[in-house]
Design an enzyme around this catalytic site. Structure first.
Site, PDB file in Angstrom:
ATOM      1  N   SER A   9       0.857  -1.190   0.000  1.00  0.00           N
ATOM      2  CA  SER A   9       0.000   0.000   0.000  1.00  0.00           C
ATOM      3  C   SER A   9       0.887   1.233   0.000  1.00  0.00           C
ATOM      4  O   SER A   9       1.669   1.455   0.936  1.00  0.00           O
ATOM      5  CB  SER A   9      -0.885   0.013   1.245  1.00  0.00           C
ATOM      6  N   HIS A  34      -1.124  -1.191  -4.408  1.00  0.00           N
ATOM      7  CA  HIS A  34      -2.389  -0.908  -3.714  1.00  0.00           C
ATOM      8  C   HIS A  34      -2.464   0.606  -3.484  1.00  0.00           C
ATOM      9  O   HIS A  34      -1.591   1.201  -2.861  1.00  0.00           O
ATOM     10  CB  HIS A  34      -2.465  -1.680  -2.402  1.00  0.00           C
ATOM     11  N   ASP A  36      -4.635   3.664  -2.081  1.00  0.00           N
ATOM     12  CA  ASP A  36      -5.696   3.996  -1.127  1.00  0.00           C
ATOM     13  C   ASP A  36      -6.235   5.404  -1.352  1.00  0.00           C
ATOM     14  O   ASP A  36      -5.510   6.386  -1.192  1.00  0.00           O
ATOM     15  CB  ASP A  36      -5.163   3.893   0.302  1.00  0.00           C
ATOM     16  N   MET A  38      -8.793   8.191  -0.100  1.00  0.00           N
ATOM     17  CA  MET A  38      -9.597   8.593   1.067  1.00  0.00           C
ATOM     18  C   MET A  38     -10.092  10.022   0.879  1.00  0.00           C
ATOM     19  O   MET A  38      -9.360  10.869   0.366  1.00  0.00           O
ATOM     20  CB  MET A  38      -8.759   8.505   2.335  1.00  0.00           C
ATOM     21  N   HIS A  68      -8.309   1.274  -4.200  1.00  0.00           N
ATOM     22  CA  HIS A  68      -9.222   1.005  -3.088  1.00  0.00           C
ATOM     23  C   HIS A  68      -9.919   2.319  -2.752  1.00  0.00           C
ATOM     24  O   HIS A  68      -9.325   3.205  -2.140  1.00  0.00           O
ATOM     25  CB  HIS A  68      -8.403   0.465  -1.901  1.00  0.00           C
ATOM     26  N   MET A  70     -12.104   4.602  -0.754  1.00  0.00           N
ATOM     27  CA  MET A  70     -12.752   4.863   0.538  1.00  0.00           C
ATOM     28  C   MET A  70     -13.383   6.243   0.395  1.00  0.00           C
ATOM     29  O   MET A  70     -12.922   7.231   0.997  1.00  0.00           O
ATOM     30  CB  MET A  70     -11.719   4.800   1.666  1.00  0.00           C
ATOM     31  N   MET A 139     -11.322  -5.915   4.943  1.00  0.00           N
ATOM     32  CA  MET A 139     -10.543  -5.016   5.790  1.00  0.00           C
ATOM     33  C   MET A 139     -10.268  -5.724   7.119  1.00  0.00           C
ATOM     34  O   MET A 139     -11.191  -6.193   7.785  1.00  0.00           O
ATOM     35  CB  MET A 139     -11.309  -3.724   6.086  1.00  0.00           C
ATOM     36  N   ASP A 177      -6.560  -6.473   3.866  1.00  0.00           N
ATOM     37  CA  ASP A 177      -5.952  -5.145   3.951  1.00  0.00           C
ATOM     38  C   ASP A 177      -5.942  -4.665   5.397  1.00  0.00           C
ATOM     39  O   ASP A 177      -7.002  -4.409   5.972  1.00  0.00           O
ATOM     40  CB  ASP A 177      -6.774  -4.188   3.065  1.00  0.00           C
TER      41      ASP A 177
HETATM   42  C1  DX5 Z   1      -6.313   1.529   5.465  1.00  0.00           C
HETATM   43  C2  DX5 Z   1      -5.824   1.226   4.080  1.00  0.00           C
HETATM   44  C3  DX5 Z   1      -4.706   0.251   4.015  1.00  0.00           C
HETATM   45  C4  DX5 Z   1      -3.459   0.650   4.756  1.00  0.00           C
HETATM   46  C5  DX5 Z   1      -2.825  -0.590   5.263  1.00  0.00           C
HETATM   47  O1  DX5 Z   1      -7.526   2.220   5.369  1.00  0.00           O
HETATM   48  O2  DX5 Z   1      -6.870   0.713   3.283  1.00  0.00           O
HETATM   49  O3  DX5 Z   1      -4.422  -0.116   2.681  1.00  0.00           O
HETATM   50  O4  DX5 Z   1      -2.540   1.345   3.976  1.00  0.00           O
HETATM   51  O5  DX5 Z   1      -1.727  -0.244   5.995  1.00  0.00           O
HETATM   52  P1  DX5 Z   1      -0.988  -1.261   6.959  1.00  0.00           P
HETATM   53  O6  DX5 Z   1      -0.488  -2.399   6.103  1.00  0.00           O
HETATM   54  O7  DX5 Z   1       0.115  -0.427   7.515  1.00  0.00           O
HETATM   55  O8  DX5 Z   1      -1.968  -1.729   7.985  1.00  0.00           O
HETATM   56 ZN    ZN Z   2      -6.423  -0.189   1.268  1.00  0.00          ZN
END
Ligand code: DX5
Ligand code: ZN
Length: 228
Positions: A9, A34, A36, A38, A68, A70, A139, A177
């Site tokens: 990620s 990956h 992310d 947000m 991903h 969010m 998750m 994840d």
């Molecule tokens: C959290 C993200 C993850 C995050 C995971 O909302 O979706 O992808 O980056 O990070 P680690 O591997 O550090 O838990």
């Molecule tokens: Zn993620």
């Protein structure tokens, strides 16, 4: 042995030199990027959007990019990510008013759709969607931040999803994840997961000899997976 994929990620990468970081982690043996997204609305944090995805493609990244989302709403941003070069686009079902429509939008845009389930979110929508998606993402932390602790009851959920996929003979990836690293990746694989997101575990552990490489941590994770 199933085909396992490691998906660092980039949330935990150095954003000031993101292109280089992505090149380095792929050259060190990662399979998927990956990504992310947000929005400070669906989750209490704000990260990166389609422009950054496009910039990575222009930089020369050819590996699959696993977006991903969010974000809420979902549909507005789907075509932008498709144009920006996303491979997978996964979204949280509770963030979309019309789950079937969103899956269709992602597919029509030329990307692979997937559904993401928060730790306590039930899996019931899979009854009508599992045959229409390419990925189920579980998750194992509450979304919003990297570096959180793995929530163990999600292992049971993984076993259930694996059973649903296999009993229907479907070709759907099962990804996890949050809080995954060399200490628990084997247990997660044994629960039926094939694709492993790892942010802080990977980007927090550069090779000792070469701070631009991550072979050692990725190698450790692969060595654990080889025991599965
Ligand atoms: C959290 C993200 C993850 C995050 C995971 O909302 O979706 O992808 O980056 O990070 P680690 O591997 O550090 O838990
Ligand atoms: Zn993620």
């Amino acid at each position: 042995m199933p085909q396992f994929r490691i998906a660092p990620s980039i949330l935990s990468a150095n954003f000031a030199k993101l292109g280089e970081e992505v090149d380095n982690v792929l050259a060190s043996g990662a399979d998927i990027v990956h990504f992310d997204v947000m929005d400070n609305h669906y989750v209490p944090n704000l990260t990166i959007g389609p422009l950054v995805c496009e910039a990575l493609r222009k930089h020369g990244v050819t590996a699959p990019i696993d977006v991903h989302l969010m974000v809420k709403p979902v549909d507005r941003i789907v075509p932008d990510f498709a144009k920006a070069g996303a491979t997978y686009i996964t979204f949280h079902p509770e963030a979309s008013e019309h789950i079937d429509r969103t899956i269709g939008l992602i597919r029509e845009a030329g990307c692979k759709p997937g559904l993401v389930f928060n730790p306590a979110t039930p899996l019931d929508v899979l009854e009508y969607t599992l045959d229409k998606i390419d990925m189920v993402l579980l998750m194992s932390v509450n979304p919003g931040f990297g570096g959180q602790k793995f929530i163990p009851y999600v292992l049971d959920k993984a076993r259930r999803v694996r059973q649903m996929i296999d009993s229907r003979g479907l070709d759907v990836s099962l990804e996890i994840d949050g809080g995954v690293g060399p200490a628990n990746i084997l247990e997660v694989a044994q629960a039926g997961v094939d694709t492993f997101v790892a942010g802080s575990a990977v980007f927090g552990k550069r090779n000792e000899a070469d701070p631009n490489r991550y072979d050692s941590i990725i190698g450790q994770m692969r060595a654990e997976l080889a025991k599965a």
